[in-house]
Design an enzyme around this catalytic site. Structure first.
Site, PDB file in Angstrom:
ATOM      1  CD  GLU A  43      -2.690   1.221   2.945  1.00  0.00           C
ATOM      2  OE1 GLU A  43      -3.608   1.950   2.875  1.00  0.00           O
ATOM      3  OE2 GLU A  43      -1.963   0.352   3.528  1.00  0.00           O
ATOM      4  CE  LYS A 116      -7.747   1.531   4.250  1.00  0.00           C
ATOM      5  NZ  LYS A 116      -6.161   1.761   4.568  1.00  0.00           N
ATOM      6  CB  CYS A 153      -4.372  -1.316   4.808  1.00  0.00           C
ATOM      7  SG  CYS A 153      -3.709  -1.719   6.012  1.00  0.00           S
TER       8      CYS A 153
END
Length: 291
Positions: A43, A116, A153
């Protein structure tokens, strides 16, 4: 061909974007030399994990996807090597900023962007200051080497995200990540928990999972984090089949047969026996289905 070789790249990041891109390029090439066809980088690999502290000038790191030099670089590299590259960037879109992944196919074409969805907020991981919640929803991409789903993540902690991608046909789940020590308690080691949650996604959905983390000690202003590496690839039962150490660069790979995995998912019955008519509670915040 239904065989696919997956790879995770583990690396440390410094302050210079060009150097970080060069390191990522070198490790992608190393993975490709090992026969990898889908290669995952960590990331936000263009620089340090800037979310350690809330610093207004770091909002300037966001850039539009159109004309983005890092995306252009890895589009050319993907076409040169014939590999699929999900590339993590800090996206500027109008007045919004997103933690995004652009999926680049083996011919260099950009297939789309995932933003995200789950944004954490806590000491050392102040992501709500920098990112808006993603608005793309969970999606999958049919690439030259298989259908992939990508979470970023904090998304990795949510089984709903993994299941949504699996239901849409993801043959592998990919999680670029940046996780390490916890500033309030630097002795707390979450690496085992981090791995086991994603191993559960693999086993529950009968798909391989790839996680690529960063390594190294990064000092912010004033927060510091030591990223614990431990990148891995899990097979569709959740077993670890390739792992990296807690420190140092690494390229890890694992082979899978997509046709065999598809047959396994069909015969096991996990998707056949689902009862979405009973799952209303997970669409609420308090666990109570609206009356």
């Amino acid at each position: 061909m239904t065989q696919v070789r997956l790879a995770a790249v583990q690396m440390a990041m410094g302050d210079d974007t060009e150097s970080n891109v060069a390191t990522a390029d070198r490790l992608v090439r190393a993975a490709a030399r090992e026969g990898a066809q889908i290669i995952l980088l960590p990331e936000l690999f263009e620089g340090p994990y800037f979310c350690k502290d809330q610093l207004p000038h770091l909002l300037g790191r966001a850039r539009p996807l159109t004309g983005h030099p890092t995306l252009a670089h890895f589009s050319a590299l993907a076409a040169e090597l014939g590999v699929v590259l999900p590339i993590s960037v800090y996206e500027l879109a109008g007045q919004a900023r997103f933690n995004s992944v652009v999926v680049i196919d083996a011919d260099g074409a950009e297939l789309g962007c995932y933003r995200k969805s789950h944004i954490p907020d806590g000491p050392g991981y102040n992501e709500k200051y920098y990112f808006s919640p993603g608005d793309t929803g969970f999606t999958v991409w049919k690439t030259a080497h298989g259908t992939i789903g990508v979470g970023i993540c904090w998304d990795q902690w949510f089984p709903e995200a993994a299941r949504a991608m699996a239901l849409q046909g993801a043959e592998v789940l990919l999680y670029p990540t940046a996780i390490g020590s916890e500033p309030p308690d630097p002795q707390w080691d979450s690496s085992g928990h981090w791995r086991r949650v994603m191993q559960g996604h693999a086993g529950a959905n009968l798909v391989p999972v790839v996680a690529a983390n960063r390594v190294g000690r990064e000092v912010g202003s004033p927060t510091e984090i030591t990223f614990y590496g431990s990148s891995f690839i899990a097979d569709p039962t959740g077993a670890l089949v390739a792992t990296a150490e807690r420190e140092g660069e690494a390229v890890i790979t694992a082979d899978f047969d997509r046709a065999s995995l598809s047959a396994q998912r069909a015969t096991w019955g996990l998707f056949r026996d689902r009862r979405p008519d009973l799952y209303g509670a997970i669409t609420t915040l308090d666990g109570h289905t609206p009356r």
